[in-house]
Scaffold this active site. Structure first.
Site, PDB file in Angstrom:
ATOM      1  N   SER A 206      12.613  12.889 -11.922  1.00  0.00           N
ATOM      2  CA  SER A 206      11.886  11.721 -12.459  1.00  0.00           C
ATOM      3  C   SER A 206      11.373  10.765 -11.399  1.00  0.00           C
ATOM      4  O   SER A 206      10.957   9.651 -11.719  1.00  0.00           O
ATOM      5  CB  SER A 206      12.754  10.941 -13.459  1.00  0.00           C
ATOM      6  N   GLY A 208       8.801  11.579  -9.488  1.00  0.00           N
ATOM      7  CA  GLY A 208       7.356  11.771  -9.430  1.00  0.00           C
ATOM      8  C   GLY A 208       6.891  12.776  -8.396  1.00  0.00           C
ATOM      9  O   GLY A 208       5.746  12.742  -7.962  1.00  0.00           O
ATOM     10  N   THR A 210       6.345  16.085  -8.640  1.00  0.00           N
ATOM     11  CA  THR A 210       5.280  16.977  -9.112  1.00  0.00           C
ATOM     12  C   THR A 210       3.958  16.232  -9.179  1.00  0.00           C
ATOM     13  O   THR A 210       2.916  16.748  -8.747  1.00  0.00           O
ATOM     14  CB  THR A 210       5.625  17.565 -10.490  1.00  0.00           C
ATOM     15  N   ALA A 211       3.977  15.007  -9.711  1.00  0.00           N
ATOM     16  CA  ALA A 211       2.756  14.194  -9.775  1.00  0.00           C
ATOM     17  C   ALA A 211       2.202  13.955  -8.374  1.00  0.00           C
ATOM     18  O   ALA A 211       0.981  14.025  -8.148  1.00  0.00           O
ATOM     19  CB  ALA A 211       3.054  12.861 -10.465  1.00  0.00           C
ATOM     20  N   GLU A 239       8.057  25.764 -12.893  1.00  0.00           N
ATOM     21  CA  GLU A 239       8.710  24.936 -13.910  1.00  0.00           C
ATOM     22  C   GLU A 239       7.774  24.560 -15.051  1.00  0.00           C
ATOM     23  O   GLU A 239       8.188  24.481 -16.197  1.00  0.00           O
ATOM     24  CB  GLU A 239       9.264  23.665 -13.261  1.00  0.00           C
ATOM     25  N   LYS A 421      11.993  13.872   8.862  1.00  0.00           N
ATOM     26  CA  LYS A 421      11.870  14.804   9.985  1.00  0.00           C
ATOM     27  C   LYS A 421      10.406  15.125  10.194  1.00  0.00           C
ATOM     28  O   LYS A 421       9.664  15.375   9.237  1.00  0.00           O
ATOM     29  CB  LYS A 421      12.644  16.105   9.723  1.00  0.00           C
TER      30      LYS A 421
END
Length: 448
Positions: A206, A208, A210-211, A239, A421
């Site tokens: 939640s 974000g 993927t967005a 997914e 990194k």
């Protein structure tokens, strides 16, 4: 090549090493012990390497003492066989030629084994065609890599190549030009993604991620009608379905409330925005694979085919922990480690950045400061080692909600992109504004 000729070549290698032990340096660059077909020859070669590593010269006597009454020599006279090998080789002059014969026949057997094994799986009905093709291609490529003999590069040649590339970059023409993310504050830290980079983008659910990945895909695909400036994006979603991803991208580009798209309750202005979003997306070179079960070697095969057809500039995978390793293991951490190594190799072979989304462990939730750290990478294994860039997403409002905050302000939140990194550059944090109802990321000043 007939069996007796292969064995003769193996004996010639071993005999030459007995004549001139210093040739081992040359041979070790070509042969591994598993390249020997005859088990007796394999044990002799293993003994020669062991003696060399212990700074003992490998001759007929020291080799005999090493292999006497072991393995294949339990029931035969080791001394007679060693003398037979030694006397069969008059000179060490042709040792490289013999070693290459042994190597090529070893590779031939490996290729044959791959083909026979996969043919058997097809005959037994335990593997589909796509799986067999991608597996065979991947394994044959590994054999091909073994067949290549790497050579030293003279520093003068590399210096010229690097100098020419730097000058070309100054003129905006370098072949290794970085790909901007489309976010000025983030590009200020990263200076874009470089070819061959493996980028890990990790966050708790939640946040974000993927967005954010979809926004990067749209930015990279280009906001221009000039076909020469457009870039090709391969997006693998394990997914979510392709329709869900496209719905999110339409919200982002059309600035349409995602709830309206889900419910279908849209007015005329929303419909116009939707049509604009559709036209915008239709101009992009974004290719989506929403296979729920896929292995890294299948992804690589599909990406190579796409690159040959239309080109390829960046690969995005959502997400790493759902990928299957090419080789099954009982240890999931080892599997994830193999996956991360394979993704890095894929990035180098495809000569494009690969972004892999990743989950974080729940250990984040137990700390007072919930900003992610490298140790939070779930099933980390070698992820942080293989990655060129490791970045995390963090939203303070997710953990520190203010119930008195106005509803209008809740639609816009600040998100931190923490670059923990960066193998070839600096680390730092870039702040962006996340317009939640539109699934859209913008510069913080644009978000208000």
């Amino acid at each position: 090549m007939q069996y007796e000729h292969i064995i003769a070549a193996e004996k010639s290698v071993l005999g030459a090493l007995m004549i001139d032990p210093e040739k081992l340096v040359e041979v070790r660059g070509i042969l591994d012990e598993d390249d020997f077909l005859d088990k007796k020859n394999k044990e002799i070669y293993r003994a020669i390497i062991k003696l060399n590593d212990e700074n003992i010269e490998a001759d007929t006597t020291t080799i005999f003492n090493e292999i006497y009454s072991k393995g294949e020599f339990k029931n035969i006279d080791a001394s007679l066989y060693i003398v037979e090998v030694y006397e069969a080789t008059p000179t060490a002059r042709n040792i490289s030629h013999y070693a290459n014969i042994v190597k090529r026949n070893s590779l031939y057997r490996e290729v044959k084994s791959v083909l026979v094994d996969n043919m058997q799986k097809m005959n037994d009905g335990v593997a589909d065609l796509d799986y067999v093709v991608s597996t065979v291609v991947d394994q044959i490529e590994r054999v091909t890599e073994k067949a290549k003999t790497s050579k030293f590069k003279e520093i003068q040649d590399v210096t010229k190549e690097v100098f020419d590339e730097i000058i070309a970059k100054m003129q905006g023409e370098g072949k290794n030009m970085s790909i901007p993310t489309g976010f000025a504050s983030l590009d200020g830290v990263l200076h874009g993604f470089s070819k061959g980079d493996l980028i890990i983008l990790a966050a708790r659910p939640s946040m974000g991620k993927t967005a954010f990945a979809l926004n990067i895909a749209l930015n990279v695909a280009g906001r221009t009608k000039n076909i020469e400036e457009k870039k090709t994006v391969a997006l693998f979603s394990l997914e979510m379905g392709a329709d869900q991803l496209v719905s999110r991208m339409l919200c982002s580009e059309g600035m349409i409330d995602s709830e309206k798209i889900r419910s279908g309750k849209m007015d005329q202005d929303d419909l116009q925005a939707l049509e604009y979003g559709v036209r915008f997306l239709n101009e992009k070179q974004i290719y989506i694979d929403d296979s729920a079960f896929i292995k890294v070697n299948e992804i690589k095969a599909k990406c190579k085919a796409l690159k040959n057809d239309v080109g390829l500039d960046i690969v995005i995978i959502d997400y790493l922990q759902l990928l299957q390793a090419s080789r099954k293991s009982d240890n999931r951490q080892q599997e994830v480690s193999e996956i991360s190594r394979s993704l890095k190799q894929m990035a180098r072979e495809l000569e494009c950045p690969v972004i892999a989304l990743s989950q974080l462990s729940r250990s984040v939730e137990s700390r007072q400061d919930k900003r992610p750290m490298m140790s939070d990478l779930r099933e980390s294994g070698s992820i942080e080692q293989d990655a060129d860039i490791v970045s995390f997403l963090y939203r303070d409002d997710y953990y520190n909600r203010d119930d008195n905050e106005e509803d209008s302000n809740k639609d816009v939140t600040t998100i931190e992109v923490i670059v923990a990194k960066h193998r070839n550059g600096s680390t730092g944090t870039a702040e962006l504004a996340f317009l939640k109802k539109y699934n859209k990321f913008v510069g913080k000043q644009q978000g208000g």
